[in-house]
Design an enzyme around this catalytic site. Sequence first.
Site, mmCIF file in Angstrom:
data_model
loop_
_atom_site.group_PDB
_atom_site.id
_atom_site.type_symbol
_atom_site.label_atom_id
_atom_site.label_comp_id
_atom_site.label_asym_id
_atom_site.label_seq_id
_atom_site.Cartn_x
_atom_site.Cartn_y
_atom_site.Cartn_z
ATOM 1 C CG HIS A 263 -10.295 -31.349 55.605
ATOM 2 N ND1 HIS A 263 -10.308 -32.551 56.272
ATOM 3 C CD2 HIS A 263 -8.995 -30.962 55.578
ATOM 4 C CE1 HIS A 263 -9.063 -32.862 56.646
ATOM 5 N NE2 HIS A 263 -8.256 -31.921 56.228
ATOM 6 C CG ASP A 326 -6.597 -29.196 57.946
ATOM 7 O OD1 ASP A 326 -7.511 -28.420 57.606
ATOM 8 O OD2 ASP A 326 -6.815 -30.361 58.342
ATOM 9 C CD GLU A 327 -4.949 -33.601 57.422
ATOM 10 O OE1 GLU A 327 -4.337 -34.447 58.063
ATOM 11 O OE2 GLU A 327 -6.192 -33.500 57.445
ATOM 12 C CB ALA A 328 -5.111 -28.209 50.802
ATOM 13 C CG HIS A 329 -2.604 -33.951 51.322
ATOM 14 N ND1 HIS A 329 -1.603 -33.097 51.742
ATOM 15 C CD2 HIS A 329 -2.977 -34.657 52.415
ATOM 16 C CE1 HIS A 329 -1.388 -33.286 53.045
ATOM 17 N NE2 HIS A 329 -2.219 -34.218 53.471
#
Length: 515
Positions: A263, A326-329
């Site tokens: 992000h 979060d969501e550290a894809h």
Amino acid sequence: MAAALGLPAVAVAGAAEATSTSPTLNSVIPTPVEVHPQADAAFRLGPLTLVRAAGGARAVGDQLARALRPATGYPLPVVPIAPHALPTISLVLGPAEPLLGDEGYRLTVDRKAVTIRANTPAGLFAGTQTLRQLLPVEIDAVTPQRRVWTVPGGTILDYPRFGYRGAMLDEARHFHTPDEIKAYIDEISRFKVNYLHLHLADDQGWRIQIDSWPRLTTVGGAPGTGVDGVGGGYLTKSDYRDLVRYAAARYVTIVPEIDMPGHVNAAQVAYPELTCDGIAPPPRTDTAVGYSSLCISSPTTYRFVEDVIRELAAMTPGPYIHIGGDEAHATTDADYLTFEQRVLPLVAKYGKTAYGWNEIAKAPAASTAVAQYWDTATTNPTVAAAAARGTKVVMSPANKAYLDMKYDANTPLGLDWAGFIEVRTAYDWDPGTLVTGVPESAVLGVEAPLWSETLRKLDDIEFMAFPRLAAIAELGWSPVATHDWASFRARLGAYGPRWTLQGVDFYPSPQVDWS
Ligand code: TNX
């Protein structure tokens, strides 16, 4: 009473026409620990009523009087000592009562006086929020209303189930101005919400001034940043400090969040050296997630992160700095661990407790941190194991507590990836038992996040937040034994006219009979 004292009669002309029914002692949201109504003991607020508040109680007394003057038209002077003969609302600090803790209060209403006692000004403030709900709904009008202002008689004992009762506002996807944030603080503090988490940076925008990296805001907060390119703007340090003060006066603590290592696209647009190849990515105004990552092997990354944490900590008196996670894809699992093991301790270096989305629970260093549970599952072995090692958990399950989820298929705003969340869905769960292996003793509290991909203005925020925020606030404050949808639904229905009078654009859920 007034006649017996030879005082002028209360101006009741027209009162008979007042249409709303007066609240009972059982009307309060969140519902108190104990309520004992007493018949024939109602207190009548009149033109001679005093607010008695001395020393540390004075500021809360002033706020209460300011809240009650517009609708009543009464002067309600705030005085340190009040003559016994006059009707008085007394705010009293002490004597210390351990049961009440830092935020609890006792409220007593009889014919002569309303008395709120607490150990702290925060407890008095909570008591005054209760008192406002015990007055007729017209108390929330902004112009004088001709009616009888009574408070039902009896006693209330009240204190919170959890110490953390939060709301989150996403400033990154669409920027919301300081005045909009202040309005939201006013609205959430009515329900004894005591933390406001500000999501200050994401792929689309960066919304907080950082002196050592000025392009974060001059570029990342420029006009055209945000979803659809219409969310430009940022908080200067002085805006932020002013918000911290404004919130503190309402016993709300600001929790700033900078999301990392994912992000971060807006930061990388401003500073290409935060990418591994040194090339600036294009600015993003879409709503995709999971594509950006800080460069985990680069020393520049940690210089950046430490500068940001240091500057945030210096302007944040509250205990928490939220570092996302979060969501550290776009970050490998090994890199994620390397990053969190290095960054979680940096927060402690600047005197704050690290707070992050539940993915941080993978890192051993999270044992002294707070994890915000946004998962929709009721089992999460990683979070359960972290809780067993000491990590505290704030419950924000996306399928119950996310205020940006649509109420139903027809809701014009919001998203639906975690499902539709009607009022009853937001209310009917227990933060103390939701996740297997995360016992109530590991739960710090609850938070209702409001992501703003689809939300541009204050009306949008209000429409998604209310009434659901009231449901989450009750889960955070009220004892589990009081949990009762039928009761909550009735109290909510009676509350609706207060929002209307305050100009709060709430969603009139068909699950509730609105008065
Ligand atoms: C997931 S929940 C996100 C956010 C989005 C949100 C929209 C979480 C920790 N991350 O980036 O804004 O969904 O509901």
